[in-house]
Design a protein around this motif. Sequence first.
Motif, PDB file in Angstrom:
ATOM      1  N   THR A  47       0.831  -1.200   0.000  1.00  0.00           N
ATOM      2  CA  THR A  47       0.000   0.000   0.000  1.00  0.00           C
ATOM      3  C   THR A  47       0.867   1.253   0.000  1.00  0.00           C
ATOM      4  O   THR A  47       0.612   2.200  -0.748  1.00  0.00           O
ATOM      5  CB  THR A  47      -0.937   0.012   1.223  1.00  0.00           C
ATOM      6  OG1 THR A  47      -1.686  -1.203   1.268  1.00  0.00           O
ATOM      7  CG2 THR A  47      -1.907   1.177   1.157  1.00  0.00           C
ATOM      8  N   THR A  50       2.300   2.016  -3.350  1.00  0.00           N
ATOM      9  CA  THR A  50       1.262   2.337  -4.354  1.00  0.00           C
ATOM     10  C   THR A  50       0.952   1.161  -5.267  1.00  0.00           C
ATOM     11  O   THR A  50       0.503   1.350  -6.387  1.00  0.00           O
ATOM     12  CB  THR A  50       1.625   3.577  -5.200  1.00  0.00           C
ATOM     13  OG1 THR A  50       2.667   3.250  -6.125  1.00  0.00           O
ATOM     14  CG2 THR A  50       2.074   4.746  -4.326  1.00  0.00           C
ATOM     15  N   GLN A  52      -1.210  -1.243  -4.326  1.00  0.00           N
ATOM     16  CA  GLN A  52      -2.599  -1.596  -4.102  1.00  0.00           C
ATOM     17  C   GLN A  52      -3.298  -0.427  -3.411  1.00  0.00           C
ATOM     18  O   GLN A  52      -2.651   0.415  -2.787  1.00  0.00           O
ATOM     19  CB  GLN A  52      -2.732  -2.874  -3.255  1.00  0.00           C
ATOM     20  CG  GLN A  52      -2.280  -2.725  -1.824  1.00  0.00           C
ATOM     21  CD  GLN A  52      -2.487  -4.003  -1.007  1.00  0.00           C
ATOM     22  OE1 GLN A  52      -2.538  -5.103  -1.558  1.00  0.00           O
ATOM     23  NE2 GLN A  52      -2.613  -3.858   0.296  1.00  0.00           N
ATOM     24  N   GLU A  53      -4.615  -0.392  -3.544  1.00  0.00           N
ATOM     25  CA  GLU A  53      -5.406   0.678  -2.950  1.00  0.00           C
ATOM     26  C   GLU A  53      -5.741   0.347  -1.504  1.00  0.00           C
ATOM     27  O   GLU A  53      -5.866  -0.820  -1.121  1.00  0.00           O
ATOM     28  CB  GLU A  53      -6.711   0.864  -3.734  1.00  0.00           C
ATOM     29  CG  GLU A  53      -6.528   1.248  -5.186  1.00  0.00           C
ATOM     30  CD  GLU A  53      -6.117   2.696  -5.356  1.00  0.00           C
ATOM     31  OE1 GLU A  53      -6.257   3.483  -4.396  1.00  0.00           O
ATOM     32  OE2 GLU A  53      -5.663   3.045  -6.462  1.00  0.00           O
ATOM     33  N   VAL A  66       0.538  10.173  -0.497  1.00  0.00           N
ATOM     34  CA  VAL A  66       0.967   8.946  -1.168  1.00  0.00           C
ATOM     35  C   VAL A  66      -0.180   8.264  -1.912  1.00  0.00           C
ATOM     36  O   VAL A  66      -0.012   7.802  -3.048  1.00  0.00           O
ATOM     37  CB  VAL A  66       1.592   7.971  -0.150  1.00  0.00           C
ATOM     38  CG1 VAL A  66       1.893   6.624  -0.797  1.00  0.00           C
ATOM     39  CG2 VAL A  66       2.853   8.578   0.458  1.00  0.00           C
ATOM     40  N   LEU A  67      -1.358   8.205  -1.311  1.00  0.00           N
ATOM     41  CA  LEU A  67      -2.470   7.472  -1.909  1.00  0.00           C
ATOM     42  C   LEU A  67      -3.094   8.204  -3.090  1.00  0.00           C
ATOM     43  O   LEU A  67      -3.727   7.589  -3.948  1.00  0.00           O
ATOM     44  CB  LEU A  67      -3.543   7.188  -0.847  1.00  0.00           C
ATOM     45  CG  LEU A  67      -3.077   6.329   0.347  1.00  0.00           C
ATOM     46  CD1 LEU A  67      -4.235   6.092   1.305  1.00  0.00           C
ATOM     47  CD2 LEU A  67      -2.493   5.005  -0.118  1.00  0.00           C
ATOM     48  N   ARG A  68      -2.920   9.511  -3.154  1.00  0.00           N
ATOM     49  CA  ARG A  68      -3.499  10.291  -4.249  1.00  0.00           C
ATOM     50  C   ARG A  68      -2.461  10.701  -5.296  1.00  0.00           C
ATOM     51  O   ARG A  68      -2.801  10.900  -6.457  1.00  0.00           O
ATOM     52  CB  ARG A  68      -4.193  11.536  -3.693  1.00  0.00           C
ATOM     53  CG  ARG A  68      -5.398  11.215  -2.825  1.00  0.00           C
ATOM     54  CD  ARG A  68      -6.139  12.473  -2.422  1.00  0.00           C
ATOM     55  NE  ARG A  68      -7.320  12.160  -1.633  1.00  0.00           N
ATOM     56  CZ  ARG A  68      -8.204  13.076  -1.213  1.00  0.00           C
ATOM     57  NH1 ARG A  68      -8.023  14.357  -1.525  1.00  0.00           N
ATOM     58  NH2 ARG A  68      -9.247  12.722  -0.496  1.00  0.00           N
ATOM     59  N   GLN A  69      -1.217  10.847  -4.880  1.00  0.00           N
ATOM     60  CA  GLN A  69      -0.155  11.273  -5.795  1.00  0.00           C
ATOM     61  C   GLN A  69       0.791  10.098  -6.052  1.00  0.00           C
ATOM     62  O   GLN A  69       1.981  10.147  -5.763  1.00  0.00           O
ATOM     63  CB  GLN A  69       0.602  12.469  -5.208  1.00  0.00           C
ATOM     64  CG  GLN A  69      -0.268  13.702  -5.000  1.00  0.00           C
ATOM     65  CD  GLN A  69       0.484  14.805  -4.276  1.00  0.00           C
ATOM     66  OE1 GLN A  69       0.594  14.795  -3.042  1.00  0.00           O
ATOM     67  NE2 GLN A  69       1.022  15.762  -5.033  1.00  0.00           N
ATOM     68  N   LYS A  70       0.233   9.052  -6.629  1.00  0.00           N
ATOM     69  CA  LYS A  70       0.984   7.805  -6.796  1.00  0.00           C
ATOM     70  C   LYS A  70       2.225   7.979  -7.667  1.00  0.00           C
ATOM     71  O   LYS A  70       3.301   7.463  -7.353  1.00  0.00           O
ATOM     72  CB  LYS A  70       0.075   6.719  -7.376  1.00  0.00           C
ATOM     73  CG  LYS A  70      -1.022   6.250  -6.419  1.00  0.00           C
ATOM     74  CD  LYS A  70      -1.831   5.135  -7.043  1.00  0.00           C
ATOM     75  CE  LYS A  70      -2.852   4.569  -6.068  1.00  0.00           C
ATOM     76  NZ  LYS A  70      -3.838   5.588  -5.654  1.00  0.00           N
ATOM     77  N   GLU A  71       2.086   8.692  -8.774  1.00  0.00           N
ATOM     78  CA  GLU A  71       3.231   8.862  -9.658  1.00  0.00           C
ATOM     79  C   GLU A  71       4.351   9.651  -8.983  1.00  0.00           C
ATOM     80  O   GLU A  71       5.537   9.332  -9.161  1.00  0.00           O
ATOM     81  CB  GLU A  71       2.794   9.563 -10.950  1.00  0.00           C
ATOM     82  CG  GLU A  71       1.946   8.705 -11.874  1.00  0.00           C
ATOM     83  CD  GLU A  71       2.647   7.424 -12.279  1.00  0.00           C
ATOM     84  OE1 GLU A  71       3.875   7.464 -12.552  1.00  0.00           O
ATOM     85  OE2 GLU A  71       1.982   6.362 -12.321  1.00  0.00           O
ATOM     86  N   MET A  73       4.907   9.704  -5.768  1.00  0.00           N
ATOM     87  CA  MET A  73       5.481   8.807  -4.770  1.00  0.00           C
ATOM     88  C   MET A  73       6.474   7.848  -5.414  1.00  0.00           C
ATOM     89  O   MET A  73       7.565   7.585  -4.879  1.00  0.00           O
ATOM     90  CB  MET A  73       4.367   8.018  -4.068  1.00  0.00           C
ATOM     91  CG  MET A  73       4.869   6.984  -3.057  1.00  0.00           C
ATOM     92  SD  MET A  73       5.832   7.736  -1.708  1.00  0.00           S
ATOM     93  CE  MET A  73       6.093   6.293  -0.660  1.00  0.00           C
ATOM     94  N   ARG A  74       6.138   7.314  -6.571  1.00  0.00           N
ATOM     95  CA  ARG A  74       7.011   6.335  -7.236  1.00  0.00           C
ATOM     96  C   ARG A  74       8.347   6.941  -7.644  1.00  0.00           C
ATOM     97  O   ARG A  74       9.352   6.236  -7.746  1.00  0.00           O
ATOM     98  CB  ARG A  74       6.284   5.751  -8.457  1.00  0.00           C
ATOM     99  CG  ARG A  74       5.130   4.828  -8.059  1.00  0.00           C
ATOM    100  CD  ARG A  74       4.203   4.523  -9.201  1.00  0.00           C
ATOM    101  NE  ARG A  74       3.022   3.790  -8.738  1.00  0.00           N
ATOM    102  CZ  ARG A  74       1.913   3.630  -9.452  1.00  0.00           C
ATOM    103  NH1 ARG A  74       1.832   4.140 -10.672  1.00  0.00           N
ATOM    104  NH2 ARG A  74       0.891   2.970  -8.949  1.00  0.00           N
TER     105      ARG A  74
END
Length: 303
Positions: A47, A50, A52-53, A66-71, A73-74
């Motif tokens: 999680t 990023t 899994q949701e 992190v959960l909304r700005q996945k790219e 975060m990566r």
Amino acid sequence: MELVIQNLSKTYPNGTQALKNINLTIPTGMFGLLGPNGAGKSSLMRTIATLQEADSGSIMLGNLDVLRQKEEMRKVLGYLPQEFGVYPKVSAEEMLDHFAVLKGISNSRERKEIVTALLQQTNLYDVRKKNLGGYSGGMKQRFGIAQALLGNPKIIIVDEPTAGLDPAERNRFHNLLSEIGENIIVILSTHIVEDVTDLCRNFAIINKGEVLLTGDPLHVIDNLRGRIWRKFIDKHELVEHQLQYEVISSRLFAGKTIIHVLSDVQPNPDFDIVTPDLEDVYFSRIHEAAQREKEEQKELVVN
């Protein structure tokens, strides 16, 4: 920088609740996530990474959602999963160069310098031309760290990294992680208590999707002083002692069974006081959680 996890929950389609209202604050440095297999560690790591949701809750890395700005975060994440596959007929140098391209390092000269530096840092430079299929387990794990370090990440996640390594490779890997963890967040997810004892200034115990304890390993160990008692018994006496005392762990030694019991006073003269360690902390919390679950189940039956 801190990673702040608040009220994080995740239930899989089969009904398994992997994460139950997780709250954690993870500072810069090595952070140990300790728990048995199936505790929810890998679900939490996936999680954060990023992959899994979550059903609910939030994860913030500084100002990054992190959960909304996945790219985003990566771009700042390095990840070494529990199952890290490699192309067996490709050399470490070629594979790391390929990963660097995927990370967006397009300049060939810059890429070569970065790849060389990472192979040297992970002590793989002398075997850089060797195919990854010929690497030992420890060498593959160090290569995994090399690829995780591409792009100067702010946070690195390593999931069960020392499982199956021989003592020498485990020590090499520990030294590498310790060096990396001086300036960034490194989350070490493991069921091996010694890894957390050796490396981490902060840790959490997770079991059945719930956080049971967080803190400084030395501090939580100190809280158990004077409360752990040891006794050598025959194997057939174990069940009897489990019924009579708070047995938190048992193991075999020279054909006898050693039990550790949690008690504020000496259970009887046959028990010796022992200096606690993080394993005692771990087993005592797992035991307490199991006892609470039993009591809750009894209440449900009664009601």
